[in-house]
Scaffold this motif. Structure first.
Motif, short mmCIF file in Angstrom:
data_model
loop_
_atom_site.label_atom_id
_atom_site.label_comp_id
_atom_site.label_asym_id
_atom_site.label_seq_id
_atom_site.Cartn_x
_atom_site.Cartn_y
_atom_site.Cartn_z
N SER A 104 0.83 -1.20 0.00
CA SER A 104 0.00 0.00 0.00
C SER A 104 0.87 1.25 0.00
O SER A 104 1.77 1.39 0.83
N SER A 105 0.56 2.13 -0.92
CA SER A 105 1.28 3.41 -0.99
C SER A 105 0.40 4.58 -0.59
O SER A 105 0.87 5.71 -0.50
N SER A 106 -0.88 4.31 -0.34
CA SER A 106 -1.81 5.37 0.04
C SER A 106 -2.70 4.89 1.18
O SER A 106 -2.86 3.68 1.41
N TYR A 107 -3.27 5.85 1.89
CA TYR A 107 -4.15 5.54 3.02
C TYR A 107 -5.36 4.73 2.56
O TYR A 107 -5.75 3.75 3.21
N GLY A 108 -5.95 5.09 1.42
CA GLY A 108 -7.13 4.40 0.92
C GLY A 108 -6.84 2.95 0.58
O GLY A 108 -7.63 2.04 0.90
N MET A 109 -5.71 2.69 -0.07
CA MET A 109 -5.34 1.33 -0.42
C MET A 109 -5.08 0.50 0.84
O MET A 109 -5.46 -0.68 0.90
N ALA A 110 -4.46 1.11 1.82
CA ALA A 110 -4.19 0.40 3.07
C ALA A 110 -5.49 0.06 3.79
O ALA A 110 -5.64 -1.04 4.34
N LEU A 111 -6.45 0.97 3.79
CA LEU A 111 -7.76 0.70 4.40
C LEU A 111 -8.44 -0.49 3.72
O LEU A 111 -8.98 -1.38 4.39
N ALA A 112 -8.44 -0.48 2.39
CA ALA A 112 -9.07 -1.58 1.66
C ALA A 112 -8.40 -2.91 1.98
O ALA A 112 -9.08 -3.94 2.11
N SER A 113 -7.08 -2.90 2.13
CA SER A 113 -6.35 -4.13 2.44
C SER A 113 -6.71 -4.65 3.82
O SER A 113 -6.89 -5.86 4.02
N ARG A 114 -6.83 -3.75 4.80
CA ARG A 114 -7.20 -4.18 6.15
C ARG A 114 -8.63 -4.70 6.18
O ARG A 114 -8.95 -5.64 6.94
N ALA A 115 -9.51 -4.12 5.37
CA ALA A 115 -10.89 -4.63 5.30
C ALA A 115 -10.91 -6.04 4.74
O ALA A 115 -11.63 -6.92 5.24
N LEU A 116 -10.13 -6.28 3.70
CA LEU A 116 -10.04 -7.61 3.11
C LEU A 116 -9.47 -8.60 4.11
O LEU A 116 -9.95 -9.74 4.24
N LEU A 117 -8.46 -8.17 4.84
CA LEU A 117 -7.87 -9.01 5.87
C LEU A 117 -8.90 -9.35 6.95
O LEU A 117 -9.01 -10.50 7.39
N GLY A 118 -9.66 -8.35 7.37
CA GLY A 118 -10.68 -8.58 8.38
C GLY A 118 -11.74 -9.56 7.92
O GLY A 118 -12.23 -10.37 8.71
N CYS A 119 -12.08 -9.52 6.63
CA CYS A 119 -13.07 -10.43 6.08
C CYS A 119 -12.57 -11.87 6.17
O CYS A 119 -13.31 -12.78 6.57
N GLY A 120 -11.32 -12.09 5.78
CA GLY A 120 -10.77 -13.43 5.86
C GLY A 120 -10.57 -13.90 7.29
O GLY A 120 -10.88 -15.05 7.64
N ASP A 121 -10.11 -13.01 8.14
CA ASP A 121 -9.91 -13.32 9.55
C ASP A 121 -11.22 -13.74 10.20
O ASP A 121 -11.25 -14.65 11.04
N ALA A 122 -12.31 -13.12 9.80
CA ALA A 122 -13.62 -13.42 10.38
C ALA A 122 -14.04 -14.86 10.17
O ALA A 122 -14.88 -15.39 10.91
N MET A 123 -13.47 -15.52 9.19
CA MET A 123 -13.89 -16.88 8.86
C MET A 123 -13.12 -17.95 9.62
O MET A 123 -13.41 -19.14 9.47
N THR A 124 -12.16 -17.55 10.45
CA THR A 124 -11.27 -18.55 11.05
C THR A 124 -11.76 -19.08 12.39
O THR A 124 -11.87 -20.29 12.58
N PHE A 125 -12.05 -18.20 13.35
CA PHE A 125 -12.25 -18.68 14.71
C PHE A 125 -13.51 -19.52 14.86
O PHE A 125 -13.50 -20.57 15.50
N ILE A 126 -14.60 -19.07 14.27
CA ILE A 126 -15.83 -19.85 14.35
C ILE A 126 -15.65 -21.22 13.71
O ILE A 126 -16.14 -22.24 14.20
N SER A 127 -14.91 -21.24 12.60
CA SER A 127 -14.64 -22.51 11.94
C SER A 127 -13.84 -23.44 12.84
O SER A 127 -14.10 -24.65 12.90
N VAL A 128 -12.86 -22.89 13.56
CA VAL A 128 -12.05 -23.71 14.45
C VAL A 128 -12.88 -24.22 15.63
O VAL A 128 -12.73 -25.37 16.06
N LEU A 129 -13.77 -23.38 16.16
CA LEU A 129 -14.66 -23.84 17.22
C LEU A 129 -15.54 -24.99 16.72
O LEU A 129 -15.73 -26.00 17.42
N ARG A 130 -16.07 -24.86 15.52
CA ARG A 130 -16.91 -25.91 14.95
C ARG A 130 -16.09 -27.19 14.74
O ARG A 130 -16.58 -28.30 15.00
N LEU A 131 -14.86 -27.04 14.29
CA LEU A 131 -14.00 -28.20 14.09
C LEU A 131 -13.78 -28.93 15.41
O LEU A 131 -13.78 -30.17 15.45
#
Length: 432
Positions: A104-131
């Motif tokens: 990321s070279s700009s604030y907007g690009m960095a924000l979008a990247s963290r949002a994408l990261l948060g989306c993927g992160d959201a799928m992990t813990f509940i899945s592990v609990l279910r496992l």
């Protein structure tokens, strides 16, 4: 209910269960590294993108907003698609987000990247609990959940020890891009070796009929007072440590307490180590004494409020080191205490609703963290970086959560007793 009771149809556990569950937990481990990597890079991010406290807090707020908003959809997806598919999507998303943040070279690009990261992160813990519920007996549930949280905190430890050094050794892009390789590694392990459940323990098929099914799943989970109590326990206990580790701990220790970055990093590490030790203790206690859940949660909230108040009102410009050490040790209990929320939601819901109920519960702490991150950032800007005023927001959120816990606790306990009696009757009538 005796914690040692074995329910009919329980999975056997064993070494294979540990191995398969370990792969799922490794995904969560990497997700937490990526999630908390901003916590050690907050001051660097402010310089890189030329932003103030409010804009800096937006990184974490957006990430948590996406995370919290995804919890119920992810719970529904886990109930419908299974763990492996949801974890695969999550790994791809959070790895892409970490790579995007690296370049990321700009604030907007960095924000979008963290949002994408948060989306993927959201799928992990509940899945592990279910496992965990699919591979281990129900009596192991509290300990397995605490161990998952412990592994997540180990990921936080990697952030504070490894990412921080990489950041100041090889620079922003190399540190974040290099860490993304861990996402590729766990993706390969996940695709090759993970299974949703052991043979002979396939879940019963349930009809999935679009929006009507979604509404029924959410409504049925929410009607259970145990689900709502779990949400508020998670809300009230998790956020003080999350806010401290995710963003504001390092600036608070460096700017408000006058510590060096190295010393502040050691204190952040202490929070993580405390979390890991206390998580094991809480898991063992609750596995043996189910009624200890609420006293442990309330005791953690009280201790956190007391120590935070002591730090903020301590006379003089800086609190002494021993006070900060006590603060970090106590903050280490917040993560394990938040895991107790799932121990209220789990027995309140049947297997086909576990993902949905866990998603609802998991929203609590992240909504509280998001709110507090924003409040602290705004208050810091409004008060010319007065951390004593800004961190007072912690007490407001704790008071709100406690009021709901006290409102729901008796209703949840009564409903849990009713379900226990019903399950015992069903067990007695199971044909031989």
């Amino acid at each position: 209910m005796s914690s040692s009771a074995t329910l009919p149809g329980d999975p056997p556990g064993g070494r294979r269960a540990i191995a398969v569950w370990g792969i799922g937990v490794s995904v969560y481990f990497v997700a937490v590294i990526f999630r908390t990597s901003l916590g050690v890079a907050g001051l660097d991010a402010a310089d890189r993108f030329h932003v103030g406290a409010s804009a800096l807090s937006t990184f974490s707020i957006l990430q948590l907003l996406v995370y919290a908003g995804m919890q119920i959809p992810v719970g529904l997806l886990v109930d419908r698609l299974g763990t492996k598919k949801v974890l695969t999507i999550g790994v791809v998303l959070f790895t892409a987000g970490q790579l995007g943040f690296a370049f990321s070279s700009s604030y907007g690009m960095a924000l979008a990247s963290r949002a994408l990261l948060g989306c993927g992160d959201a799928m992990t813990f509940i899945s592990v609990l279910r496992l965990g519920t699919r591979w281990f007996p129900a009596r192991r549930g509290p300990l397995v959940a605490q161990l998952a949280g412990l592994v997540g905190m180990a990921g936080n430890l990697v952030s504070t020890l490894v990412i921080a050094r990489l950041l100041h050794g090889v620079g922003w892009t190399s540190a974040f891009a290099g860490s993304a390789a861990a996402g590729v590694l766990v993706l390969v392990l996940l695709l090759l070796f993970l299974k949703d459940h052991p043979e002979g323990h396939e879940p019963e098929p349930f009809p999935h009929r679009g929006a009507a099914y979604v509404r029924r799943q959410i409504a049925a989970s929410w009607r259970e007072p145990g689900t709502r109590l779990g949400l508020w326990v998670h809300f009230t206990t998790q956020f003080p440590a999350m806010v401290f580790l995710l963003l504001w701990g390092l600036p608070f220790l460096v700017q408000a307490q006058g510590l060096s970055r190295a010393t502040a990093g050691e204190l952040l590490t202490l929070v993580v180590l405390s979390n890991m030790v206390i998580g094991l203790v809480y898991g063992q206690i609750v596995a043996r004494h189910h009624t200890a859940r609420l006293p442990l949660a309330l005791g953690t909230v009280a201790a956190t409020a007391f120590v935070w108040a002591g730090v903020l009102v301590y006379p003089g410009e800086h609190a002494p080191m021993w006070v900060l050490v006590v603060l970090c040790i106590v903050l280490g209990a917040c993560g394990p205490a938040s895991m107790l929320g799932f121990d209220f939601a789990r027995p309140a819901n049947p297997p086909e609703r576990q993902g949905t109920a866990s998603g609802i519960t998991n929203m609590g702490g992240f909504v509280a963290s998001m709110t507090t991150l924003l409040a602290i950032g705004v208050l810091l800007d409004a008060t010319d970086d007065n951390y004593r005023v800004a961190f007072a927001a912690v007490f407001v959120l704790q008071a709100a959560g406690l009021s709901q816990i006290f409102r729901l606790r008796k209703q949840a306990a009564r409903r849990e007793r009713e379900r226990l009696v019903a399950s015992r009757v069903e067990t007695v009538h199971v044909p031989a």
